[in-house]
Write a protein that holds these residues in place. Structure first.
Motif, short mmCIF file in Angstrom:
data_model
loop_
_atom_site.label_atom_id
_atom_site.label_comp_id
_atom_site.label_asym_id
_atom_site.label_seq_id
_atom_site.Cartn_x
_atom_site.Cartn_y
_atom_site.Cartn_z
N THR A 118 0.86 -1.18 0.00
CA THR A 118 0.00 0.00 0.00
C THR A 118 0.90 1.23 0.00
O THR A 118 2.12 1.12 -0.03
CB THR A 118 -0.95 -0.02 1.21
N TRP A 140 -2.29 6.10 -1.79
CA TRP A 140 -3.55 5.34 -1.92
C TRP A 140 -4.42 5.56 -0.69
O TRP A 140 -5.61 5.87 -0.80
CB TRP A 140 -3.28 3.83 -2.08
N HIS A 173 -8.05 7.60 -0.73
CA HIS A 173 -9.28 6.82 -0.57
C HIS A 173 -9.95 7.04 0.79
O HIS A 173 -11.11 6.65 0.97
CB HIS A 173 -9.00 5.32 -0.74
N CYS A 223 -19.67 1.78 16.04
CA CYS A 223 -19.26 3.19 15.88
C CYS A 223 -20.37 4.17 16.25
O CYS A 223 -20.11 5.37 16.41
CB CYS A 223 -18.79 3.45 14.46
N ARG A 230 -5.01 -5.15 3.90
CA ARG A 230 -4.74 -3.73 3.62
C ARG A 230 -6.01 -2.92 3.44
O ARG A 230 -6.00 -1.69 3.53
CB ARG A 230 -3.86 -3.59 2.38
N GLY A 234 -16.13 -3.06 2.37
CA GLY A 234 -15.98 -1.61 2.27
C GLY A 234 -17.04 -0.90 1.45
O GLY A 234 -17.60 0.11 1.88
N HIS A 235 -17.36 -1.45 0.28
CA HIS A 235 -18.31 -0.74 -0.61
C HIS A 235 -19.68 -0.61 0.02
O HIS A 235 -20.31 0.45 -0.03
CB HIS A 235 -18.45 -1.50 -1.94
N HIS A 265 -19.49 10.79 12.68
CA HIS A 265 -18.48 9.76 12.95
C HIS A 265 -17.40 9.81 11.88
O HIS A 265 -17.69 9.81 10.68
CB HIS A 265 -19.18 8.39 12.98
N ASN A 293 -14.31 7.75 7.36
CA ASN A 293 -13.54 7.91 6.13
C ASN A 293 -13.83 9.33 5.65
O ASN A 293 -15.00 9.71 5.51
CB ASN A 293 -14.00 6.85 5.11
N ASN A 340 -10.17 6.15 12.05
CA ASN A 340 -11.50 5.83 12.58
C ASN A 340 -11.33 5.22 13.97
O ASN A 340 -10.84 4.11 14.10
CB ASN A 340 -12.17 4.85 11.62
#
Ligand code: UT7
Length: 338
Positions: free
Chosen positions: A28, A32, A36, A113, A152, A227-228, A262, A265, A292
């Motif tokens: 990584t 990147w 992101h 969270c 990663r 993630g998505h 929160h 990202n 996070n």
């Protein structure tokens, strides 16, 4: 009667792990990760630091800011997904002992969270029922100990730390009138999107001779996420929570002074701002330095904003969170009244 946040505190462990540090071990790069996620670095608990020791440090700072003595605390609610033990005794009980809050009940709250928002909502109710007691609400996370440091796409997102607030009710002549509006929600159909294994849902094999369960091999449960799916849910939900809370007050999101969402990202928060047609500057942002910190992210942000003078009395704010479960929630208040 009016319920107020009387003081805030936070603690970030001194040890910092940068994106470049992670790039030494994994395929990584800082480029990147930052492009992101908006993250440059995260704080990581050092040897000897735990969820409870970080929570106690944040709580002591909040008690001092509120000028409240440990004996005056009637309840400690600690939101965490990375408790000292799996799962008992509660980390809140350990913190109660560390702080010497001899008159306090204590329990952990698990809403991932969104945990701090859930805990604050419970604390508001308790403060009304027990107006002569103070409530400590803490979000504390030692996530570095439950991450898969070879993955990663997830390990880069999280950091350790703790934030705390002290809540108290003040008697005033008018009867209790809540100024804040709030909402809590959940969607269990998304339970697979962010998970930590290691609970009792995994059946143990039975020894064929004795019929007694046995553990085939020891393993450390780790966090995993899709993630998505989480990204899409987060953008949709953080925007909707804020819009719904403002609607309850008969106002628009643009009427708010600041939004404490929160910090999952930075790109999620940018997308939320675009979705609500708001300037990004409306949102408090510290994710570049903290990453996070799950249940700790909102109280850390509040404390930093109070101490830097950015969060002033009377400001119209929304606190909004989302997390594994899936959970979500928000509170719209005029700082520091709840
Ligand atoms: O509190 C809630 C906690 N969870 C979250 O907030 C997660 C929300 N989701 C996200 O933040 C983003 O989905 C991630 C940051 C996790 C991932 O970003 P993405 O833009 O959705 O990337 P992706 O998963 O679509 O992956 C794109 C590519 C993949 O490579 P291939 O298959 O296209 O060759 C990944 O393997 O990027 C790769 N990738 C990485 N590359 C370099 C994934 N992680 C990394 C990485 N460094 N750290």
């Amino acid at each position: 009667m009016v319920v107020k946040i009387l003081g805030t505190g936070s603690y970030l462990p001194p040890k910092v792990v940068t994106n470049d540090d992670i790039a030494v071990a994994l395929d990584t790069s800082d480029e990147w990760i930052y492009s992101h996620t908006g993250i440059h670095q995260r704080h990581v608990a050092d040897v000897g630091e735990t969820c409870s020791t970080m929570a106690a440090k944040a709580a002591r700072a909040a008690l001092e800011a509120a000028a409240v003595k440990p004996d005056d605390v009637g309840l400690i609610i600690l939101a965490t997904s990375s408790p000292d033990y799996n799962t008992f005794p509660s980390t809140a009980c350990i913190v109660q002992g560390l702080l010497g809050c001899s008159n306090a009940g204590a329990y952990d709250l698990q809403a991932a969270c969104a945990g701090f928002v859930y805990a604050l909502e419970q604390a508001r109710g308790y403060a009304v029922l027990h107006p002569h007691q103070k409530v400590l609400v803490i979000g504390s996370e030692c996530l570095s100990r439950i991450l898969n440091w070879t993955d990663r796409s997830s390990c880069i997102l999280f950091g350790d730390g703790a934030g705390a607030v002290v809540i108290g009710a003040e008697e005033i002549e008018t009867p209790f009138e809540t100024k804040a509006v709030s909402l809590l929600g959940a969607d269990g159909s998304g339970r697979h999107f962010i998970q930590r294994t290691g609970g009792t849902m995994t059946s143990l094999p039975l020894d064929p001779k004795t019929g007694i369960p046995y553990k085939p091999e020891p393993y450390l449960p780790e966090l995993s996420l899709q993630g998505h799916e989480v990204f899409a849910f987060a953008v949709r939900t953080l925007a909707k929570v804020t819009i719904d809370l403002c609607a309850q007050k008969g106002e628009k999101p643009s009427d708010l002074d600041r939004i404490f969402a929160h910090q999952a990202n930075g790109r999620i928060i940018e997308a939320v701002a675009r979705r609500m047609d708001l300037e990004l500057s409306k949102f408090y942002l510290n994710i570049d330095k903290t990453a996070n910190t799950s249940a700790a992210s909102i109280p850390i942000s509040l404390d930093q904003a109070v101490r830097s003078g950015e969060l002033k009395n009377g400001m119209k704010i929304v606190m909004s969170g989302f997390g594994s479960g899936l959970t979500f929630g928000g509170i719209r208040c005029n700082w520091p009244e709840l």
